[in-house]
Design a protein around this motif. Sequence first.
Motif, PDB file in Angstrom:
ATOM      1  N   VAL A  29       0.857  -1.192   0.000  1.00 18.44           N
ATOM      2  CA  VAL A  29       0.000   0.000   0.000  1.00 18.44           C
ATOM      3  C   VAL A  29       0.889   1.237   0.000  1.00 18.44           C
ATOM      4  O   VAL A  29       1.948   1.259   0.624  1.00 18.44           O
ATOM      5  N   ARG A 119      -1.499  -1.242  -4.184  1.00 20.85           N
ATOM      6  CA  ARG A 119      -2.686  -0.416  -3.952  1.00 20.85           C
ATOM      7  C   ARG A 119      -2.219   1.018  -3.694  1.00 20.85           C
ATOM      8  O   ARG A 119      -1.739   1.334  -2.600  1.00 20.85           O
ATOM      9  N   GLU A 122      -3.629   4.528  -0.924  1.00 19.06           N
ATOM     10  CA  GLU A 122      -4.158   3.734   0.181  1.00 19.06           C
ATOM     11  C   GLU A 122      -3.138   3.753   1.325  1.00 19.06           C
ATOM     12  O   GLU A 122      -1.931   3.895   1.105  1.00 19.06           O
ATOM     13  N   PHE A 138      -7.913  -0.168   6.701  1.00 19.12           N
ATOM     14  CA  PHE A 138      -7.311   0.767   5.766  1.00 19.12           C
ATOM     15  C   PHE A 138      -8.129   2.056   5.699  1.00 19.12           C
ATOM     16  O   PHE A 138      -9.306   2.094   6.049  1.00 19.12           O
ATOM     17  N   ARG A 140      -9.118   3.507   3.000  1.00 18.90           N
ATOM     18  CA  ARG A 140     -10.145   3.385   1.954  1.00 18.90           C
ATOM     19  C   ARG A 140     -10.808   2.012   1.919  1.00 18.90           C
ATOM     20  O   ARG A 140     -12.016   1.899   1.759  1.00 18.90           O
TER      21      ARG A 140
END
Length: 373
Positions: A29, A119, A122, A138, A140
């Motif tokens: 992320v 990702r 994020e 997370f 999002r």
Amino acid sequence: MRVLVSGASLAGPTLAYWLTRRGHDVTIVERAARPREGGSPIDVRGAAVDVADRMGLLPAISAARVRTEAIEYVDGRGRRKASIHPEAYAEPGGRDIEVERGALVNLLYDATKNDTEYRFEESIATLAQDAGGVDVTFVRGGPERFDLVVGADGTHSIVRRLVFGEESRFLRHLGLYVSIVSVDPALGTENRGVMYNSPGRLAGVYRYRGKADAVFMFRSPELSYDHHDLHQQKKLLSDVYSGEGWQVPALLDAVAAADDLYFDAVNQVHMSTWSRGRVTLVGDAGYCASPLSGMGTTLAMVGAAALAEALESGEDALARYEQAHRPLVTKAQASVSRGAGMLVPATSGAIWRRDQFTKLLPMLLAGRRLVGR
């Protein structure tokens, strides 16, 4: 294992490369919208060259090499006072490769994007671990569970804060601030870094491959400012460098017009352990040595490879990682004291002594090589 890595700069993708080839399922992320390419050229040194070679990336890294011809120190009127080739500071017999940071980031991303889930935009919100794994929420996405979480998210690591506590416990301020911004290449000389000093301040332009960066570094106790307030950071620079000579007014104009710039304290990260349960840190998040060391890229890549190798050992893997990598970290963190004195002398007398030493250094090194024979 299912592994979550926070950060898509250098350490994170390097770790993903080695873990996916050992059969692990890796997710990275990254708060930014793409891999973090920005920044001045960086050095791949020592054991990091071997890591790049084993990854099959060494030919491409060598092709992206930046060939700096000289570092020049000038006075307020732009007259050269001293000049030195950067190889004078290289490790004897070393295989240092100076490379565009963005080029290395993209090479690592390209080497991992087909086997790793990236990702972007994020970030981790919370972490809660038990003996069997780590529950992650997370910003999002929804909640997920992982076997291991790795913070490769830099000096201001989110993972470190969530698991180990506030960053003030681990950051050691080295008495300097640094800022980097892209500028018009016409302000620089190709393949050269040109540096101007006044007591406690440095301003410079480094031009390479048709691009140029302005670099500011100044001595200061810790400042209170908003890390996300670009206007405030620009004002800090403008106030510190107001009235300076050389090309500083033009560089400050570039700062004022920029829609982004790098501005941060020169810090080190010191931790008694980089791991807690099923969470560990790699790169600047766990052991930043500061830009003064010239070892950030090396510590990130070698540390990532060491972590991946230790995880193959099973029991006490994270302790083995720390045991294997900490000697290199300790050496790198101890190397920075000379860098501050060379780059940002505190007084006019110290600037003069630095310039004289710079003139003598090639002769001293030549004499050392003769004695070595």
